[in-house]
Design a protein around this motif. Sequence first.
Motif, PDB file in Angstrom:
ATOM      1  N   PRO A  41       0.814  -1.234   0.000  1.00  0.00           N
ATOM      2  CA  PRO A  41       0.000   0.000   0.000  1.00  0.00           C
ATOM      3  C   PRO A  41       0.840   1.274   0.000  1.00  0.00           C
ATOM      4  O   PRO A  41       0.426   2.291  -0.568  1.00  0.00           O
ATOM      5  CB  PRO A  41      -0.831  -0.126   1.284  1.00  0.00           C
ATOM      6  N   THR A  42       2.000   1.245   0.657  1.00  0.00           N
ATOM      7  CA  THR A  42       2.817   2.461   0.722  1.00  0.00           C
ATOM      8  C   THR A  42       3.330   2.877  -0.648  1.00  0.00           C
ATOM      9  O   THR A  42       3.649   4.056  -0.856  1.00  0.00           O
ATOM     10  CB  THR A  42       4.007   2.242   1.665  1.00  0.00           C
ATOM     11  N   GLU A  43       3.396   1.923  -1.578  1.00  0.00           N
ATOM     12  CA  GLU A  43       3.831   2.253  -2.933  1.00  0.00           C
ATOM     13  C   GLU A  43       2.670   2.719  -3.797  1.00  0.00           C
ATOM     14  O   GLU A  43       2.873   3.084  -4.955  1.00  0.00           O
ATOM     15  CB  GLU A  43       4.507   1.047  -3.574  1.00  0.00           C
ATOM     16  N   HIS A  44       1.450   2.683  -3.245  1.00  0.00           N
ATOM     17  CA  HIS A  44       0.251   3.074  -3.993  1.00  0.00           C
ATOM     18  C   HIS A  44      -0.574   4.084  -3.213  1.00  0.00           C
ATOM     19  O   HIS A  44      -1.810   4.045  -3.242  1.00  0.00           O
ATOM     20  CB  HIS A  44      -0.596   1.836  -4.325  1.00  0.00           C
ATOM     21  N   GLU A  45       0.119   4.983  -2.500  1.00  0.00           N
ATOM     22  CA  GLU A  45      -0.555   6.046  -1.760  1.00  0.00           C
ATOM     23  C   GLU A  45      -1.593   5.498  -0.790  1.00  0.00           C
ATOM     24  O   GLU A  45      -2.692   6.018  -0.645  1.00  0.00           O
ATOM     25  CB  GLU A  45      -1.210   7.045  -2.727  1.00  0.00           C
TER      26      GLU A  45
ATOM     27  N   LEU B 244      -8.208   0.527   6.317  1.00  0.00           N
ATOM     28  CA  LEU B 244      -8.080   0.295   4.878  1.00  0.00           C
ATOM     29  C   LEU B 244      -9.066  -0.753   4.376  1.00  0.00           C
ATOM     30  O   LEU B 244      -9.473  -0.730   3.210  1.00  0.00           O
ATOM     31  CB  LEU B 244      -6.653  -0.143   4.529  1.00  0.00           C
ATOM     32  N   LEU B 245      -9.437  -1.682   5.276  1.00  0.00           N
ATOM     33  CA  LEU B 245     -10.284  -2.800   4.859  1.00  0.00           C
ATOM     34  C   LEU B 245     -11.767  -2.557   5.134  1.00  0.00           C
ATOM     35  O   LEU B 245     -12.568  -3.489   5.050  1.00  0.00           O
ATOM     36  CB  LEU B 245      -9.843  -4.074   5.580  1.00  0.00           C
ATOM     37  N   GLU B 246     -12.155  -1.324   5.422  1.00  0.00           N
ATOM     38  CA  GLU B 246     -13.548  -1.035   5.746  1.00  0.00           C
ATOM     39  C   GLU B 246     -14.491  -1.406   4.611  1.00  0.00           C
ATOM     40  O   GLU B 246     -15.622  -1.826   4.846  1.00  0.00           O
ATOM     41  CB  GLU B 246     -13.704   0.453   6.090  1.00  0.00           C
ATOM     42  N   ASP B 247     -14.059  -1.214   3.383  1.00  0.00           N
ATOM     43  CA  ASP B 247     -14.933  -1.472   2.236  1.00  0.00           C
ATOM     44  C   ASP B 247     -14.656  -2.833   1.598  1.00  0.00           C
ATOM     45  O   ASP B 247     -15.009  -3.054   0.438  1.00  0.00           O
ATOM     46  CB  ASP B 247     -14.745  -0.370   1.192  1.00  0.00           C
ATOM     47  N   PHE B 248     -14.033  -3.730   2.343  1.00  0.00           N
ATOM     48  CA  PHE B 248     -13.755  -5.072   1.844  1.00  0.00           C
ATOM     49  C   PHE B 248     -14.504  -6.096   2.691  1.00  0.00           C
ATOM     50  O   PHE B 248     -14.732  -5.891   3.884  1.00  0.00           O
ATOM     51  CB  PHE B 248     -12.249  -5.377   1.899  1.00  0.00           C
ATOM     52  N   ARG B 249     -14.861  -7.173   2.088  1.00  0.00           N
ATOM     53  CA  ARG B 249     -15.536  -8.244   2.813  1.00  0.00           C
ATOM     54  C   ARG B 249     -14.739  -9.538   2.673  1.00  0.00           C
ATOM     55  O   ARG B 249     -14.235  -9.856   1.598  1.00  0.00           O
ATOM     56  CB  ARG B 249     -16.959  -8.463   2.286  1.00  0.00           C
ATOM     57  N   PRO B 250     -14.597 -10.320   3.754  1.00  0.00           N
ATOM     58  CA  PRO B 250     -13.860 -11.591   3.674  1.00  0.00           C
ATOM     59  C   PRO B 250     -14.686 -12.639   2.937  1.00  0.00           C
ATOM     60  O   PRO B 250     -15.901 -12.742   3.120  1.00  0.00           O
ATOM     61  CB  PRO B 250     -13.656 -11.966   5.141  1.00  0.00           C
ATOM     62  N   VAL B 251     -14.016 -13.408   2.106  1.00  0.00           N
ATOM     63  CA  VAL B 251     -14.698 -14.460   1.345  1.00  0.00           C
ATOM     64  C   VAL B 251     -14.075 -15.828   1.577  1.00  0.00           C
ATOM     65  O   VAL B 251     -14.639 -16.852   1.168  1.00  0.00           O
ATOM     66  CB  VAL B 251     -14.684 -14.140  -0.163  1.00  0.00           C
ATOM     67  N   TYR B 252     -12.907 -15.864   2.239  1.00  0.00           N
ATOM     68  CA  TYR B 252     -12.235 -17.146   2.456  1.00  0.00           C
ATOM     69  C   TYR B 252     -11.137 -16.925   3.496  1.00  0.00           C
ATOM     70  O   TYR B 252     -10.671 -15.803   3.689  1.00  0.00           O
ATOM     71  CB  TYR B 252     -11.613 -17.666   1.155  1.00  0.00           C
TER      72      TYR B 252
ATOM     73  N   ASP C  54      -4.523  -4.354  12.261  1.00  0.00           N
ATOM     74  CA  ASP C  54      -3.843  -3.097  11.981  1.00  0.00           C
ATOM     75  C   ASP C  54      -4.331  -2.434  10.694  1.00  0.00           C
ATOM     76  O   ASP C  54      -4.016  -1.274  10.441  1.00  0.00           O
ATOM     77  CB  ASP C  54      -2.328  -3.332  11.863  1.00  0.00           C
ATOM     78  N   LEU C  55      -5.089  -3.160   9.885  1.00  0.00           N
ATOM     79  CA  LEU C  55      -5.513  -2.636   8.588  1.00  0.00           C
ATOM     80  C   LEU C  55      -7.020  -2.431   8.505  1.00  0.00           C
ATOM     81  O   LEU C  55      -7.569  -2.361   7.406  1.00  0.00           O
ATOM     82  CB  LEU C  55      -5.062  -3.599   7.473  1.00  0.00           C
ATOM     83  N   GLN C  56      -7.668  -2.342   9.666  1.00  0.00           N
ATOM     84  CA  GLN C  56      -9.121  -2.248   9.662  1.00  0.00           C
ATOM     85  C   GLN C  56      -9.619  -1.024   8.901  1.00  0.00           C
ATOM     86  O   GLN C  56     -10.638  -1.074   8.207  1.00  0.00           O
ATOM     87  CB  GLN C  56      -9.641  -2.218  11.105  1.00  0.00           C
TER      88      GLN C  56
END
Length: 521
Positions: A430-434, A456-464, A452-454
């Motif tokens: 992520p640091t290389e992609h702003e 950044l992961l707010e708009d992601f859903r776990p699938v596996y 630690d990434l909650q």
Amino acid sequence: MSKRWADPWLLLLLLALLARMATLGAYPLMDTTEARYAEVARLMLESGNWVTPYIDYGVPFWGKPPLSFWLSASSFALLGVNEFAARLPSLLCGFACLLLMIVPCRALGIRNVALPLTLCATSLVFFVSSGAVMTEASLLLAVTLSLVSAIQVLLSNGDTRLWQYLFFVGLALGMLAKGPVAVVLSGTPLLLWAFLHGGLDTLWRAFPWIRGTLLFFLISAPWYLLAEYRTPGFLEYFFIGEHFQRFIVPGWEGDLYGSGHHRARGTIWLYWLLGAFPLSTFALAAFGTRVLRTRSAPKNHRNFLSVDFFLLYFSITPLVFFTLASNILWAYIAPGIPALALLLARHWPFASCKRSGTRTLSLYGIAAMVPMLFPILAGLIQINPHLVKSEKFMIQAAREQFPDLPVFYLGGTEFSARFYSGGAARAWNPTEHENRLPAMAVLAVRKDQNQDLQTLLEDFRPVYSNLRYYLYRSNSPQLETKETLEADWTEPASYQQAWQNIADPPDPADVGLAAQKLQYR
């Protein structure tokens, strides 16, 4: 059924061979060792470059010689890229070791040939190495060839010219399998035996040292010279870094492809106690209950007891050599296993157990533990694949649910992920992609990083999920357009095309920098 086929040791040997063969493809390639070496072999086949092993697109692998990679890549070419093909060469190397062990049995006075073969085949480290994608199997074959050749030359009454040269062939194959350590493991016990038992003159006259040395360099040297020509800096890193600093410097940080395996000095003996089971248990019981007895000298009047010391030196050389080393693996004990099995078979102290049915069953039961339990363990992995460190099933899940989307591993890519994805699974930093995350993709995040990434992961859903990772898919494709994603990431070109675009070999400094950027685990 004849008495020969009714021999319990022969039946146990067949059980071990069948169990190992049946489990070759029964469980996935695991990180780090198996998946890493399988990926190197896959890249070798994909690129068509059989000189320089590569650990990733554009990153040469200077850590090991190519023999095991040649074998696995050839197996892939014949049988396809899969677990069975990756492990088959190790099985064949182990089988060849057992066949070689038959040769000196008569000279060593071993009547039951199945006994030393079974003791070797059922030991944990031999059983595992003879079916794992590791360099130990090819090294084990090379060292065993030199061992058997030396025994034949020093003890046999017949024509030994072939074995004289096969000794040097074993040394050369060891150089191509693991490097100079193979020469140390084969040459040290021979020299030690000659010094301590008055055999220097015999040793000097027994082998064609000048022509044999020329044969050794003729087989092994061309690849090393060509590898240095293709990727300058290889020889310095391989001989000084991998064969000196790795074992002398605790937690050696110069490893371009991982991290040092720092262990307390002397740990190799504990590895032997556990990794050589049940052979180690039998050996300790034998040496604890009786002293090696001097047998009557054979017709050639050589000191037959000195052969026992020769086998003993061969079996303990890996342990002594790695005693002061800090960066070691348990598989380093493997080269001494065949010699120990032959030595124990010469002085098998449990023959009297035949008089007691209970003791006999206990003896055979201990010997059968590894080949019986290993298939059960493989079955448990099939039932619950999340028990092992492998990304096979996560890659399968990503492909089945999102066949058109790329797979990213946050921070660094596991070797098994790259192997099972055919090199398509890549790292995303992520640091290389702003501090952005890819939307038009699936994302694997380590479980220990998840909290630690909650944000950044707010708009992601776990699938596996598996043992180490959660697999996420974005709920908000609007976070990035597909065009933005494609600008940040491109599908890896084939390695062969990438190599053809390089006009000159890579600079050694660039190779080190590229390897350090890859966060392997």
